[in-house]
Design a protein around this motif. Structure first.
Motif, PDB file in Angstrom:
ATOM      1  N   LYS B 126      37.388  23.349  50.734  1.00 57.80           N
ATOM      2  CA  LYS B 126      37.938  22.546  50.065  1.00 57.80           C
ATOM      3  C   LYS B 126      38.922  22.876  48.548  1.00 57.80           C
ATOM      4  N   ASP B 127      38.185  23.931  48.479  1.00 56.55           N
ATOM      5  CA  ASP B 127      38.869  24.697  46.627  1.00 56.55           C
ATOM      6  C   ASP B 127      40.173  26.098  46.934  1.00 56.55           C
ATOM      7  N   LEU B 128      40.038  26.081  48.464  1.00 59.56           N
ATOM      8  CA  LEU B 128      40.688  27.174  48.582  1.00 59.56           C
ATOM      9  C   LEU B 128      41.731  26.720  49.459  1.00 59.56           C
ATOM     10  N   PRO B 129      42.933  27.538  49.488  1.00 58.87           N
ATOM     11  CA  PRO B 129      43.147  29.151  48.433  1.00 58.87           C
ATOM     12  C   PRO B 129      43.070  28.976  47.293  1.00 58.87           C
ATOM     13  N   LEU B 130      42.756  30.290  46.604  1.00 61.04           N
ATOM     14  CA  LEU B 130      42.622  30.484  45.152  1.00 61.04           C
ATOM     15  C   LEU B 130      42.944  32.338  44.903  1.00 61.04           C
ATOM     16  N   THR B 131      44.095  32.316  44.087  1.00 69.99           N
ATOM     17  CA  THR B 131      44.132  33.353  43.779  1.00 69.99           C
ATOM     18  C   THR B 131      44.371  33.460  42.355  1.00 69.99           C
ATOM     19  N   LEU B 132      43.705  34.053  41.611  1.00 66.83           N
ATOM     20  CA  LEU B 132      43.858  34.386  40.735  1.00 66.83           C
ATOM     21  C   LEU B 132      44.156  36.149  39.607  1.00 66.83           C
ATOM     22  N   TYR B 133      44.110  35.569  38.828  1.00 67.72           N
ATOM     23  CA  TYR B 133      45.047  37.334  38.556  1.00 67.72           C
ATOM     24  C   TYR B 133      44.990  36.895  36.876  1.00 67.72           C
ATOM     25  N   GLN B 134      45.039  38.389  36.348  1.00 70.32           N
ATOM     26  CA  GLN B 134      44.990  38.668  34.860  1.00 70.32           C
ATOM     27  C   GLN B 134      45.889  39.959  34.747  1.00 70.32           C
ATOM     28  N   ILE B 135      46.530  39.921  32.659  1.00 71.58           N
ATOM     29  CA  ILE B 135      46.374  41.506  32.834  1.00 71.58           C
ATOM     30  C   ILE B 135      46.762  41.892  31.721  1.00 71.58           C
ATOM     31  N   GLN B 136      45.551  42.685  31.830  1.00 71.16           N
ATOM     32  CA  GLN B 136      44.489  43.330  31.087  1.00 71.16           C
ATOM     33  C   GLN B 136      44.369  44.980  30.932  1.00 71.16           C
ATOM     34  N   TRP B 137      44.017  45.402  29.501  1.00 68.12           N
ATOM     35  CA  TRP B 137      43.388  46.495  29.586  1.00 68.12           C
ATOM     36  C   TRP B 137      42.575  47.211  30.660  1.00 68.12           C
ATOM     37  N   LYS B 138      42.933  48.554  31.399  1.00 69.50           N
ATOM     38  CA  LYS B 138      42.307  49.380  31.831  1.00 69.50           C
ATOM     39  C   LYS B 138      41.845  50.482  31.292  1.00 69.50           C
ATOM     40  N   PHE B 139      40.513  51.053  31.877  1.00 68.21           N
ATOM     41  CA  PHE B 139      40.152  52.687  31.036  1.00 68.21           C
ATOM     42  C   PHE B 139      39.790  53.230  32.694  1.00 68.21           C
ATOM     43  N   ARG B 140      40.589  54.283  32.789  1.00 72.48           N
ATOM     44  CA  ARG B 140      39.681  55.058  33.707  1.00 72.48           C
ATOM     45  C   ARG B 140      39.699  57.040  32.919  1.00 72.48           C
ATOM     46  N   ASP B 141      38.588  57.384  33.228  1.00 71.61           N
ATOM     47  CA  ASP B 141      38.673  58.805  32.032  1.00 71.61           C
ATOM     48  C   ASP B 141      39.389  59.910  32.980  1.00 71.61           C
ATOM     49  N   GLU B 142      40.620  59.884  32.701  1.00 74.45           N
ATOM     50  CA  GLU B 142      41.160  61.229  33.984  1.00 74.45           C
ATOM     51  C   GLU B 142      40.962  61.967  33.936  1.00 74.45           C
ATOM     52  N   ILE B 143      40.386  63.407  33.751  1.00 74.14           N
ATOM     53  CA  ILE B 143      39.845  64.087  34.271  1.00 74.14           C
ATOM     54  C   ILE B 143      41.608  65.640  32.920  1.00 74.14           C
ATOM     55  N   ARG B 144      41.886  65.071  33.606  1.00 72.78           N
ATOM     56  CA  ARG B 144      43.445  65.635  32.312  1.00 72.78           C
ATOM     57  C   ARG B 144      44.878  64.707  33.006  1.00 72.78           C
ATOM     58  N   PRO B 145      44.630  63.895  31.692  1.00 75.30           N
ATOM     59  CA  PRO B 145      45.522  62.684  31.670  1.00 75.30           C
ATOM     60  C   PRO B 145      47.362  63.641  31.361  1.00 75.30           C
ATOM     61  N   ARG B 146      48.412  62.793  31.650  1.00 74.08           N
ATOM     62  CA  ARG B 146      49.166  64.357  31.365  1.00 74.08           C
ATOM     63  C   ARG B 146      50.418  62.691  31.825  1.00 74.08           C
ATOM     64  N   PHE B 147      51.893  62.986  31.892  1.00 74.87           N
ATOM     65  CA  PHE B 147      52.649  62.746  31.754  1.00 74.87           C
ATOM     66  C   PHE B 147      52.438  60.935  30.937  1.00 74.87           C
ATOM     67  N   GLY B 148      52.177  61.086  29.762  1.00 77.56           N
ATOM     68  CA  GLY B 148      52.424  59.662  28.830  1.00 77.56           C
ATOM     69  C   GLY B 148      52.020  58.797  29.238  1.00 77.56           C
ATOM     70  N   VAL B 149      53.021  57.975  29.249  1.00 74.29           N
ATOM     71  CA  VAL B 149      51.497  56.649  29.955  1.00 74.29           C
ATOM     72  C   VAL B 149      51.657  56.105  31.493  1.00 74.29           C
ATOM     73  N   MET B 150      52.293  57.466  32.444  1.00 68.36           N
ATOM     74  CA  MET B 150      52.265  57.494  33.134  1.00 68.36           C
ATOM     75  C   MET B 150      51.278  57.362  34.459  1.00 68.36           C
ATOM     76  N   ARG B 151      50.617  58.193  34.043  1.00 69.04           N
ATOM     77  CA  ARG B 151      49.048  58.883  33.498  1.00 69.04           C
ATOM     78  C   ARG B 151      47.613  58.849  32.898  1.00 69.04           C
ATOM     79  N   GLY B 152      47.956  58.131  32.148  1.00 64.77           N
ATOM     80  CA  GLY B 152      47.125  57.619  30.899  1.00 64.77           C
ATOM     81  C   GLY B 152      45.655  57.563  31.017  1.00 64.77           C
ATOM     82  N   ARG B 153      45.196  57.291  30.495  1.00 56.54           N
ATOM     83  CA  ARG B 153      44.010  56.913  30.132  1.00 56.54           C
ATOM     84  C   ARG B 153      43.390  55.623  30.544  1.00 56.54           C
TER      85      ARG B 153
END
Lengths: 446, 446
Positions: B126-153
């Motif tokens: 009865k509690d469905l459907p449910l869609t939750l979302y957020q806008i939050q900072w994430k981190f991926r430790d790219e071995i070679r970050p590049r192109f500014g904010v396009m492939r940041g960590r």
């Protein structure tokens, strides 16, 4: 929002882990959920209040002429070694190694990074004064996180930094922040008292903490009772006017008000005995002037009008954004739940349908809902098939300041019931009047 | 905002470290500053655009019936061990030990945590459907970050998660997200083409990436040229209408469009030769349906209407918020600088005073500034004592779509000059007409 489509997981039982009322009520009202020790997810209701608080801060910072930006949560250790704080900061700093074995950290505060930005881009006194701020997540690895969002490890903070040519200008920035913070807290329905404080690892001599009086506060505070009569209120202030800001500082800080850290028994005893108060307080903000501590260490200079390079005078200024939710609830609740001040309430009012499924009641609720939305208001309509008692209990728990109750009996007489969460007083009036009343209440606060 | 009081550190020289135009322009326009490899501070101008993009996403998510919340950046490793992804995720996951030697991590995505919240609080269909979302900072430790904010960590991401009783409902959620994303990107002035994609570590079979065509894109893409004629436009859609959402999906995904990861040469050759295109694209979002992958692993079940416990069907849906700034600039710039689409521009227009200090010019600029502000618009007034050429260069670089130029000569004839950044075309008209024109342009976009 219709409650049937919302995610509001209220708890019937008191959670065992919560020792203080705000923590208990935030869990029970489905505002937060612990993710791990001292780290919380903000469920939709909690997130809404968080955003309202952020919005008030952004508006008041803009009014004071401060400029919003955003720094990353993860920083390199290098800058912290330059300022000398990397080793000083102790175990509360979350130290990390990245895949290339470089020392990085989750920032607990951002004096170093903002000073680095400043020195890279600003070279002349003509670009001053400058105050930059952000609202960003911080991390302090508390050894014993507790009291929910009041002493969490990951927390949201507004931190602002002023850069000025002279000590006098920097002290004006200090005063300007004090004025701005008084306005900010009052808009949230809080009385936050500036108290002379200790500067701790930030450094500097001039610093005031803002404390909200509450039984569960972590600090013991000592103050002259006259101070609680002061209100900033609606007064207009020119934030560029040094004398006007200084006068506010004097008005709000000339009476005795200190935390146990800076308490001076002899001075306190000069307050007439009938006005001496001791209580407990929750720290919700702090302002600092620390002069050239970071600009000296990191070489942040500007050229003055004589062409000489001089280090800039700085201060930093923080508001504990996520902990404010706890502080507001500690200051404003009763046995049944939270009582939100109008300035930060997650929804402007609740609509309770006493007989969901009854054609007339449903239509009246839908009409109310549409009228309120059309006025830019944000109602929460409890459209679930639940007993009236359960609906009232939920509304009382989540603490919306106003509730409109709609039932077949009232509708026969052409009325709905408007109830104040704070006083419990109810009034019968035609639906369109109830809408007008709600609109008028929020006219200043929306 | 008056430029004399703003913090807009534009660079005259091209920064050596920037390989692509968006990175170069974001640095030159004073939007970002690198804090460490792949990690950026968002200076005031960049932060403003970031907030505008966030706001569009929030509005469009609300329109689709999705509910905003916020999860922490730091998570315990426990949940990731439960799903089996802790070991799978590799070195891109930033793994941390806290002071009590517990394994924690900076979250790269949040399927585990949201599933944990769901299973703790939701038990009935009865509690469905449910869609939750957020806008939050994430981190991926790219071995070679590049192109500014396009492939940041450290990067800002919108991540949403749907919970549904059946596969059919979950596929509707998938379609609903596709529709919502089409609207979202178009509001930002972007054409983002949904392309069949590979699911990678998220899992699942159904997934589309949204790609913006740009020479500097990291993916090679293959598509039927008819696809670039499709526009979502102003059409009204009922997000609860399964058939309507399905029809949009079919319209936008029935033609060949794939990245190199899923490219099928034989299929592509069925497209008439004249319509076959290869190009490069920037990934700005991705939607997934992965069924019961996480709900099975983590025991996220609901009781269906027969009283049987069944695992929920899930999907997740992401928008790369911070990288969108790069993508928009890659898609919209010229030799002189950025050209912001109206939907995301940091200021609605610039005001250039050709003769700062001239009484009439100053007064005219102040009046324009006040009139625009009174209409709820947000102008940037260049009130510095600089040469006209330098002022124009700054305005062109930072890319505000409209500029009003005010000078003594025009004022003698009762006119100011209104210039489109995109076309370079100018028109002389009375100041009040210029204000009306700007207001009309933004009437739909403010």
């Amino acid at each position: 929002m219709r409650l049937s489509r919302y995610f509001l997981p209220v708890l019937k039982e008191n959670p065992a882990e919560a020792q203080i009322v705000s923590h208990r009520l935030m869990l029970r009202a489905g505002m937060i959920k612990q993710a791990s020790a001292g780290i919380y997810s903000w469920l939709p209701l909690g997130f809404k209040v968080l955003r309202k608080i952020e919005q008030i801060i952004h508006e008041e910072q803009a009014r004071a002429g401060h400029i919003a930006m955003l720094m990353p949560t993860i920083q390199s250790a290098e800058l912290w070694r330059e300022s000398g704080r990397y080793d000083d900061y102790g175990e509360e700093m979350l130290r990390i190694r990245d895949r290339h074995d470089r020392d990085i950290l989750f920032t607990p505060t951002a004096e170093e990074l903002i000073t680095d930005i400043f020195r890279a881009h600003v070279g002349s006194y003509k670009d001053l004064p400058l105050t930059l701020y952000q609202i960003q997540w911080k991390f302090r690895d508390e050894i014993r996180p507790r009291f929910g969002v009041m002493r969490g490890r990951e927390f949201l903070m507004k931190d602002g930094y002023n850069f000025d040519l002279t000590k006098e200008d920097a002290l004006h920035a200090y005063n300007r922040h004090l004025v701005s913070y008084l306005r900010t807290y009052e808009r949230m329905g809080l009385q936050a008292i500036p108290m002379r404080a200790d500067s701790g690892p930030i450094g500097g001599d001039d610093t005031h903490e803002f404390l909200v009086l509450a039984e569960t506060g972590e600090s013991e505070v000592f103050y002259d009772s006259e101070i609680t009569d002061l209100k900033f209120g609606d007064r207009e202030i020119d934030f560029d006017d040094h004398a006007a800001c200084q006068a506010v500082l004097e008005e709000f800080t000339s009476r005795y008000a200190r935390t146990d850290e800076t308490h001076d028994e002899a001075l306190f005893n000069q307050v007439p005995e009938a006005r001496r108060r001791t209580a407990r307080g929750i720290e919700v903000g702090q302002i600092f002037y620390f002069g050239t501590k970071y600009s000296d260490a990191m070489g942040a200079t500007v050229t003055d009008d004589a062409g000489t390079k001089v280090p800039v005078h700085m201060g930093s200024h923080g508001i504990g954004v996520s902990r404010l939710l706890g502080a507001i609830i500690e200051a404003s609740h009763d046995d049944k739940g939270i009582i939100w001040p109008e300035g930060v309430t997650p929804f402007h009012c609740g609509i309770v349908n006493l007989k969901q499924g009854d054609g007339e009641a449903d239509a009246a609720c839908e009409a109310l809902y549409a009228s309120l939305k059309a006025l830019g208001l944000d109602p929460l309509y409890d459209d679930r098939k639940e007993r009236a008692g359960a609906k009232f209990a939920t509304m009382d728990l989540i603490g919306l300041p106003w509730r409109i109750t709609v039932g077949p009996r009232g509708l026969k007489n052409g009325v709905v019931e408007l109830t104040s969460r704070r006083t419990g007083e109810s009034e019968d009036l035609p639906p369109e009047e109830a809408v007008k009343r709600i609109a008028a209440i929020y006219a200043g606060a929306v």
